[in-house]
Design a protein around this motif. Sequence first.
Motif, PDB file in Angstrom:
ATOM      1  N   ASP A  79       0.830  -1.207   0.000  1.00 63.24           N
ATOM      2  CA  ASP A  79       0.000   0.000   0.000  1.00 63.24           C
ATOM      3  C   ASP A  79       0.865   1.257   0.000  1.00 63.24           C
ATOM      4  OD1 ASP A  79       1.021  -0.002   2.547  1.00 63.24           O
ATOM      5  OD2 ASP A  79      -0.912   0.192   3.572  1.00 63.24           O
ATOM      6  N   ASP A  80       2.179   1.071  -0.230  1.00 66.45           N
ATOM      7  CA  ASP A  80       3.084   2.226  -0.180  1.00 66.45           C
ATOM      8  C   ASP A  80       3.451   2.725  -1.572  1.00 66.45           C
ATOM      9  OD1 ASP A  80       4.432  -0.131  -0.709  1.00 66.45           O
ATOM     10  OD2 ASP A  80       6.163   0.316   0.570  1.00 66.45           O
ATOM     11  N   ILE A  81       2.856   2.157  -2.629  1.00 68.22           N
ATOM     12  CA  ILE A  81       3.268   2.486  -4.000  1.00 68.22           C
ATOM     13  C   ILE A  81       2.078   2.901  -4.847  1.00 68.22           C
ATOM     14  CG2 ILE A  81       5.351   1.060  -4.133  1.00 68.22           C
ATOM     15  CD1 ILE A  81       3.310  -1.059  -5.441  1.00 68.22           C
ATOM     16  N   PHE A  82       2.395   3.587  -5.917  1.00 74.54           N
ATOM     17  CA  PHE A  82       1.357   3.882  -6.923  1.00 74.54           C
ATOM     18  C   PHE A  82       1.970   3.732  -8.309  1.00 74.54           C
ATOM     19  CE2 PHE A  82       2.319   8.025  -8.887  1.00 74.54           C
ATOM     20  CZ  PHE A  82       3.356   8.464  -8.073  1.00 74.54           C
ATOM     21  N   SER A  83       1.123   3.808  -9.313  1.00 74.81           N
ATOM     22  CA  SER A  83       1.616   3.706 -10.693  1.00 74.81           C
ATOM     23  C   SER A  83       0.628   4.414 -11.602  1.00 74.81           C
ATOM     24  CB  SER A  83       1.785   2.237 -11.090  1.00 74.81           C
ATOM     25  OG  SER A  83       2.412   2.160 -12.346  1.00 74.81           O
ATOM     26  N   SER A  84       0.855   4.316 -12.903  1.00 75.70           N
ATOM     27  CA  SER A  84      -0.123   4.861 -13.845  1.00 75.70           C
ATOM     28  C   SER A  84      -0.197   3.910 -15.029  1.00 75.70           C
ATOM     29  CB  SER A  84       0.283   6.257 -14.297  1.00 75.70           C
ATOM     30  OG  SER A  84       1.442   6.169 -15.078  1.00 75.70           O
ATOM     31  N   ALA A  85      -1.229   4.093 -15.820  1.00 77.15           N
ATOM     32  CA  ALA A  85      -1.568   3.086 -16.831  1.00 77.15           C
ATOM     33  C   ALA A  85      -0.384   2.736 -17.714  1.00 77.15           C
ATOM     34  CB  ALA A  85      -2.738   3.565 -17.679  1.00 77.15           C
ATOM     35  N   ILE A  91       4.401  -3.846 -17.423  1.00 79.17           N
ATOM     36  CA  ILE A  91       4.796  -5.041 -16.657  1.00 79.17           C
ATOM     37  C   ILE A  91       4.375  -6.277 -17.449  1.00 79.17           C
ATOM     38  CG2 ILE A  91       4.376  -6.343 -14.535  1.00 79.17           C
ATOM     39  CD1 ILE A  91       3.855  -3.696 -13.163  1.00 79.17           C
ATOM     40  N   PRO A  92       5.325  -7.162 -17.712  1.00 83.56           N
ATOM     41  CA  PRO A  92       4.995  -8.294 -18.575  1.00 83.56           C
ATOM     42  C   PRO A  92       4.027  -9.278 -17.926  1.00 83.56           C
ATOM     43  CG  PRO A  92       7.244  -8.478 -17.724  1.00 83.56           C
ATOM     44  CD  PRO A  92       6.739  -7.141 -17.297  1.00 83.56           C
ATOM     45  N   THR A  93       4.004  -9.339 -16.608  1.00 81.35           N
ATOM     46  CA  THR A  93       3.159 -10.336 -15.944  1.00 81.35           C
ATOM     47  C   THR A  93       1.821  -9.702 -15.557  1.00 81.35           C
ATOM     48  OG1 THR A  93       5.177 -11.261 -15.069  1.00 81.35           O
ATOM     49  CG2 THR A  93       3.142 -12.029 -14.082  1.00 81.35           C
ATOM     50  N   ILE A  94       0.783 -10.190 -16.210  1.00 83.28           N
ATOM     51  CA  ILE A  94      -0.548  -9.626 -15.975  1.00 83.28           C
ATOM     52  C   ILE A  94      -0.948  -9.813 -14.507  1.00 83.28           C
ATOM     53  CG2 ILE A  94      -2.983  -9.712 -16.683  1.00 83.28           C
ATOM     54  CD1 ILE A  94      -1.189  -8.835 -18.936  1.00 83.28           C
ATOM     55  N   ALA A  95      -0.549 -10.950 -13.927  1.00 86.39           N
ATOM     56  CA  ALA A  95      -0.927 -11.230 -12.539  1.00 86.39           C
ATOM     57  C   ALA A  95      -0.419 -10.124 -11.613  1.00 86.39           C
ATOM     58  CB  ALA A  95      -0.367 -12.579 -12.106  1.00 86.39           C
ATOM     59  N   TRP A  96       0.758  -9.594 -11.909  1.00 84.88           N
ATOM     60  CA  TRP A  96       1.293  -8.534 -11.052  1.00 84.88           C
ATOM     61  C   TRP A  96       0.520  -7.234 -11.249  1.00 84.88           C
ATOM     62  CZ3 TRP A  96       7.040  -9.826 -12.500  1.00 84.88           C
ATOM     63  CH2 TRP A  96       7.409 -11.009 -11.840  1.00 84.88           C
ATOM     64  N   GLN A  97       0.148  -6.977 -12.501  1.00 87.45           N
ATOM     65  CA  GLN A  97      -0.686  -5.790 -12.728  1.00 87.45           C
ATOM     66  C   GLN A  97      -1.965  -5.911 -11.910  1.00 87.45           C
ATOM     67  OE1 GLN A  97      -1.474  -4.929 -16.841  1.00 87.45           O
ATOM     68  NE2 GLN A  97       0.613  -5.358 -17.493  1.00 87.45           N
ATOM     69  N   ARG A 320      10.779  -2.017 -11.874  1.00 84.71           N
ATOM     70  CA  ARG A 320      11.068  -0.833 -11.089  1.00 84.71           C
ATOM     71  C   ARG A 320      10.600   0.443 -11.780  1.00 84.71           C
ATOM     72  NH1 ARG A 320      11.312  -1.032  -6.004  1.00 84.71           N
ATOM     73  NH2 ARG A 320      12.299  -2.954  -5.373  1.00 84.71           N
ATOM     74  N   ASN A 321      10.631   0.412 -13.068  1.00 89.24           N
ATOM     75  CA  ASN A 321      10.202   1.592 -13.803  1.00 89.24           C
ATOM     76  C   ASN A 321       8.702   1.815 -13.720  1.00 89.24           C
ATOM     77  OD1 ASN A 321      12.481   2.857 -14.899  1.00 89.24           O
ATOM     78  ND2 ASN A 321      12.757   1.154 -16.305  1.00 89.24           N
ATOM     79  N   CYS A 322       8.009   0.894 -13.064  1.00 91.95           N
ATOM     80  CA  CYS A 322       6.551   0.938 -13.074  1.00 91.95           C
ATOM     81  C   CYS A 322       5.955   1.340 -11.731  1.00 91.95           C
ATOM     82  CB  CYS A 322       5.988  -0.423 -13.448  1.00 91.95           C
ATOM     83  SG  CYS A 322       6.730  -1.057 -14.936  1.00 91.95           S
ATOM     84  N   LEU A 323       6.764   1.289 -10.681  1.00 91.97           N
ATOM     85  CA  LEU A 323       6.225   1.511  -9.344  1.00 91.97           C
ATOM     86  C   LEU A 323       6.879   2.729  -8.702  1.00 91.97           C
ATOM     87  CD1 LEU A 323       6.268  -2.159  -8.013  1.00 91.97           C
ATOM     88  CD2 LEU A 323       4.390  -0.950  -9.130  1.00 91.97           C
ATOM     89  N   LYS A 458      -4.526   5.300  -6.144  1.00 89.50           N
ATOM     90  CA  LYS A 458      -5.022   6.046  -7.300  1.00 89.50           C
ATOM     91  C   LYS A 458      -4.225   5.603  -8.516  1.00 89.50           C
ATOM     92  CE  LYS A 458      -7.697   9.860  -5.993  1.00 89.50           C
ATOM     93  NZ  LYS A 458      -7.514  10.339  -4.635  1.00 89.50           N
ATOM     94  N   PHE A 459      -4.912   5.488  -9.603  1.00 88.92           N
ATOM     95  CA  PHE A 459      -4.313   4.956 -10.806  1.00 88.92           C
ATOM     96  C   PHE A 459      -4.954   5.702 -11.962  1.00 88.92           C
ATOM     97  CE2 PHE A 459      -4.362   1.729 -14.208  1.00 88.92           C
ATOM     98  CZ  PHE A 459      -3.051   1.337 -14.221  1.00 88.92           C
ATOM     99  N   ASP A 460      -4.249   6.734 -12.436  1.00 94.35           N
ATOM    100  CA  ASP A 460      -4.886   7.659 -13.366  1.00 94.35           C
ATOM    101  C   ASP A 460      -6.227   8.099 -12.787  1.00 94.35           C
ATOM    102  OD1 ASP A 460      -2.677   7.411 -14.943  1.00 94.35           O
ATOM    103  OD2 ASP A 460      -3.571   5.943 -16.273  1.00 94.35           O
TER     104      ASP A 460
END
Lengths: 490, 1205
Positions: A79-85, A91-97, A320-323, A458-460
């Motif tokens: 709960d300490d991270i965010f990202s955007s679309a 991220i190649p692994t859909i499960a992680w998304q 890392r570039n995603c979070l 929040k995500f976009d």
Amino acid sequence: MKKSTIKSFAFVLYFVISISSCDTFLDVTPKGLDVLKTTEQYNGIFNNANLFSYLNVRNQPGGISSLLGSAEMPLFMGDDIFSSAGFLNAIPTIAWQNGFKWSADPYLPTDESNEWGAFYNQLYNYNIVVSGVMASEAGTLERKKELLAEARACRAFNHFLVANLFGQPYDENTAATDLSVPIVVNADVNASDFKRASVKEMYDFIIKELTEAIPDLQAKVYSRVRMSRPAAQYMLGMVYFQMRNYPTALKSLNECRAGLSGGAIPVQLYNYNTTMTSAAPTGWFTASQPWRGASGYPLLYNSDENIFLRQLSVSSTVNRNCLFLKPNILALFATTDHRRKLFFDKNAANGTIALPGFMRNSPTSVNLGPNLPNLMLMTAECKARGNDLTGAKTDLEELRKNRMPVANATVTVTTQDDLIRFILDERHREYASTGMRWFDMRRLVKDAKFNNLDRTKKFDSETFTLTDSRLTLKIPPQILQYNPNMVDNP
Amino acid sequence: MMLLSTIHSCFKKWESFSRISKTGKVLGISLFITCLNLNAYSSAQIVTLDSKEVTLQKVFKEIYRQTGYQFFYEDALLDKAGKVNLSVKDKTIEETLSLVFNNLPLSYSIKNKTIVVSPIKKAVSYEKKDENKEPILANPIKGKITNAAGESMVGVNVLTSSSQKGAISDINGNYSLEVEAEDKVLIFSYIGYVTRSVNIDGQTNMDIILLEEPFVLQEVSIVATGYQRLSKERSAGSFSMIKNDDFNVKSNSMSVIDRLEGLVPGLSVNYGRNSEKFLIRGLTSVNASKSPLIVVDGVPIFDGSTMTSLVNPDDIESVTLLRDATAASIWGAAAANGVIVITTKKGKTSAAPQKIQVNYNGFVSYRGVPDLDYYNLMNSNQLVQAGRDIFDATAFPWSVVTTAASNNSTPTVMPHEQVLYDLSRKIIGADVAQQRFDSLGGLNNRDQLRSFLQQPSKLSNHSINFNGGSTFHSFYGSLAYTRDENFNKNNLDRYQLNLRQDFIFSDAIRLDITTNIAYEKNDRFLLTDFPGTVNTLLPYAMLSDNGENPLSMAYLTRHQPFRSISENQSRINLDYVPLLEPGYTKNGSSTLSTRLNGGLTVKILKGLTYEGRAQYQRSTLDSYDYYDQNSYRVRNERVFFTQAPTTATSNPTYFLPVTGGHYLTNNNTQYAWTARNQLLYENSKNADHQITLLAGTELRADYSSRIGTFKRGFDFQTLTYSYIDEQFLGSTGVTNPVNFLPSRTINILNVNQHSYSEVERRFFSLYGNSAYTYKGKYTLNASIRMDQSNLFGSDPAAQYKPVWSVGGAWNISKESFFSTSTFDLLKLRATYGLSGNAPVPGQGGPFDIIGARNSAIFAGLGTGYVVFTPANDLLTWERTKTINMGIDFSLWNQRLSGYVDVYDKLTTDLLGFVPIDPTTGFSYAYDNLGSLKNRGIEVQLNSINIKGKDFSWRTIFTLSMNRNEILSLKRSSALTFSNKISGVQIEGYSAYPLFGYNYIGLDNAGNPLALSATNDTLKLANQIKIDDPTYSGTTQPLWYGGLTNQISYKNFSLSFLVIFNLGHQMRLDVNRFYTGRLLTNQPTYFENRWKKEGDELTTDIPKYIANTSTSSTQRNTNFYTQGLSNITSASYAKLRDLTINYQFGKNIANKLSMKELSIYGQVNNILLWTKNQNKIDPEYYDYQLGVRLDRMPAFYTFGLRASFK
């Protein structure tokens, strides 16, 4: 019959008979392959780099192993991270998304269940040691007991880790009926129809295994990739800590701490006041390239801060570039805190591409197993919760002095509650964006007073909300397919 | 080896046997001389003898020993003579002989070095005749006896049928004898030849030709299984035999199996990429071996490449393909994929001493270089134009493309991009840019690629063989040299020596020994670190300036400012000049292969024969590669392990040696041996009940080891190397290096400096085979085999699973009711049997199999072990059940002959990795995972269309059909649409399926659309459902075969082979460049992409979108590239070879001291008929990916064959 014919016939007979005794002929062991016989072969089972990382690995003949995936879900579900679309979709692994979004069904039916497989895959190794080492050849009883204890301790900790993904969080009141994950103590590829143990059964099993293993283990840390008594005491303490049984946890953690000195290799904190203010070779931080973070940080198996390695490898900087760290978490760092330098708002490779937030650039991997900073933070919290505020502050400041200038390290809060909250914030600062937070989320969700879960991301334009159910991953479809009788999580 | 030496010592004993032949004719056989010494008799003609009461045989033997004179005689004659006493000292041969024969009822004659012993005083028999009876002085019959080659045969027994009178032919092959009236028939017999009975019918001059009998039956009617040679008439199995004549002038390859293409039904030879090259009757395994077992002279060869090294196609007598269970099951578990049995040539025994026959065969084949036009690539102008069209400085900002990123640690900018960036960054003006574009567009590197990186490919082979033999010994030897110059400048030289000897100790005992030695030398052109391939290199990237000075191509490896920084920090030169690189390397590779094969046959009792065979085969490969300190590879690696200096005056820290290069060695050793003992019972004389029984045991072992070393900092001159800290570089790593390795924050070196591996397999087998024929009409075959091996980690009890087969044949043409002169042969066959594939050692069984793995991380903690294979005691063999039915026929006195076979093969318990519940600790385990079936038809027709004195025309036609289907298959995870597209094996489809999307065209934004299975329009990848990709066919030919015509007119002959592969499919090569930077050359299809609205009416090619993530979120270009409309038929037929041969007339040959002389010219791959419209040659193509491969042009061969007098 002529003489020559008789001779030749006799010769043929001799020939046939000589060949028929072929038992020894077929009895060769191919080089490079073996079956487990000696105690030292069982010892060798532990010397496998796959066992200290959370990788779901397929072993093939010839010793080639291919990577099916890695178990990085705890990082994404923090709960300490965010990202955007745009970033998350990379991220190649859909499960992680999906994990990031706290989706109910992160795994696709076609996915490898890496978070499940990685831990059970390692269990196979420990189980063959448990079942065979005592009957092995050419080893002393003491050595065999030591290896048996190592296998049991590792096995227990693996169960703990997988139970903290797919089993219900520990709650004393409902543990007997809440479901955890299967307890697997046999190495058998033909086993089927696994049953989930209750949370109580699981924790009882883990505590029993660790408790019984501790006396037989080597007393001092002699390698960061091999189990030792302090490492097992840490694990036992961490298990009680996760159960929110702080006094018992403190007892084990103190035993661990006491056992750390005097080993063959040092277990000590790095002083960021030095390492994060100088470049190689003395330090890790190049002031002219701040986007590299602590780029010279030792690899985890060489890090003095680690007692025993259970490494969450973030498979590449792509993830890392995603979070990015949530601004409120970033705000927890004082400006003098050297740990803030691990985060940067440009990409790690060249510092040119602007990011929508601050990303942890390095070190990217984290040890979820026994390590000194967490030991200190856990003992501090146990002491604080036991109202030993002085003791708690001592532990806390000892860590902080190594993370920021001594002048800034002093803890000034005064009340017990404030101190506990301060310690929880310190956990954020030490382990922001590493996946460590996932364990705290599961521990604190039932903590009426100190529940600090941030249940929205929040995500976009979208907002994702964390419900209690999503603190337990649903059983992956791949596993349910093999075990149709297995009860899934809500 | 122990067994071999035992055989050897055994024969030493036989050497001492005094009497070796019950109808012995020649004394003085030399048992273990080499053939080259055969005629090097002792030159002394002086005899010294001191013998008392000895047999004449012993005397003759001693004379032979001292003088080399051979004796021809009939046993009975010598028995009558009894024993003699002799004492001779230093007499000439003539003097000695007159003493020996003094007072004996024998006469003798000497010619050359042969002494023919005959009864004295023929008149004696007349004296004894009944005076009352008027002798019927039927004219004495005279004649000359020759063998098939027209050579005189000395010592042939001629016997009258009733009166039992006899004669022996003399040194010139002449005989003469008188016959009684009762004698109707003369019987001519000679060891090793077919006995002939000839009706006298009042003739007085009877010239007789005796044919060799052989030990082996006539080629036309026998088949070789490797264990025995069976009369084809008596077998129900499906065999095809190809004789040397049909493949010996093919120059397409030095591997005989390549040369069998189109000649034999059932064997498919596949040239495209990603397909199994040789398949017999489809495939019978998914993960285990799919290639046929190759047997040379009765023993399986270790692997296919060794076969090519050791066996020159010239030395092969015949090749037999074993296809069904009855044919192949004698080979047990290894035979599921079919068996190819190669029989090498041997010398012919001859009654008379004769000159050694010497032949020369040679050819030179010119093959040229791959056709660069075949790729349809852009030229420089087109490429520069395309680069300008798509340039997008927003998607790829200068600051990003010139900076190291985690996945691209050494950034590059291509010259045409450099101009575009310079222009957009306003460093140059439009006019300068235009000039630079023009100059790039005017360059063309094709000629340079040709002249610097390629050479015309050539293949040449020269072989000399010699053969000869006496009655007791024959030999066939050959020396061959092959040179193969590949277009990529790699050259191979191969030298081969082959010697086969047959020793005939007596009627009962025979021995053959074959020795092969082959030496191969490889010389490679090491163009290290060349980015991409010759085919993708940018067309303006010149290797050399016009003054022939090599040019730097460092822009392919590091962009200039970045390179300078790296060079300054590391103080290492990072220039890259490809043409200088080969000069910085050395390499060498040689292989020595040997094979020793020996067989022993002993007739023990009437009809019962012992046969032993042993083979030892060994090959060693030694190779090294050396890259000196100037080579880019070494310099570049060093940069990654150098820490930049921390201050301007300090030095960089090097972690790798600063002098010396990379030295890599590789040493492979393989050996294999086989020893076999079998008993064969045959009662072929019994006309009604013919029985053949065979039973034997076999031991087999093969071993291979590989040792590789890799040293850095190696000095080639002093053979020393510098030390590096492996533990540090391999575990701690170099922090803050000058350049980062991709995806690294600390550079870790792969420190595997040595590698070792070793595999040893051993097998013990029991086998049996039987054939019963009743009255030549009804045949029953059965065979069984059990193999046990050191299959490590498996339960020995589980291995005793026999493979077996039964079969029956009915020779209708021998039935009395089937009386037609049309059919020479009509036979029906049916067989059923089982074969299989055993798990590879170490792939499953009741124990966990572990392997040692060491890592620097665990240094000092003991050897590490990894569980290779988890215990699994439920594993069973892969089993293939084959039903085969066939008809053999021959019509009109063999003018038309052939066979048709129909088969059905069902393979169950396919071995492979099976997905299992990861909760067990393994997500995959080696297990039985499914089943598949193969069905097919095979036809072979041989016809002699015209058979005249001067003109003849013969046709061979082969046709095979194979269809296979995966019946069941466990999957690791549910099937995805991308699995289907990528061609994995799927239940319910062919083993090589091809799926595509139902592409319906571009939308008005230039993005591709497809229809789903439910007729919805698809645009994005995440809309695709599992059923959307549609099955369009298989990439494996359904029909294949060949048509050979051989036409001869007087001294000319013409033959040509058309091969065909039909019914399969392939993806088209289409534009695959839709996003990203233009860094490599692309096919010209790119130019025809959608560019503006409205283009969708005229083109199917999607538009280009610079930003890769925009591209992937907007559309899915696979709908087009993998669309059904881009799948086409891969069917083709090719004129594989056309050969014109001219045989010089006898008188010309004779003038050149030759018996025969012929020359031939051959062209290969000249005509191609394809069903596709895109000029794709399916032999140089990847069907599944749709990619063109290096296409070789038609090639030309000139050959000469001579046989010397």
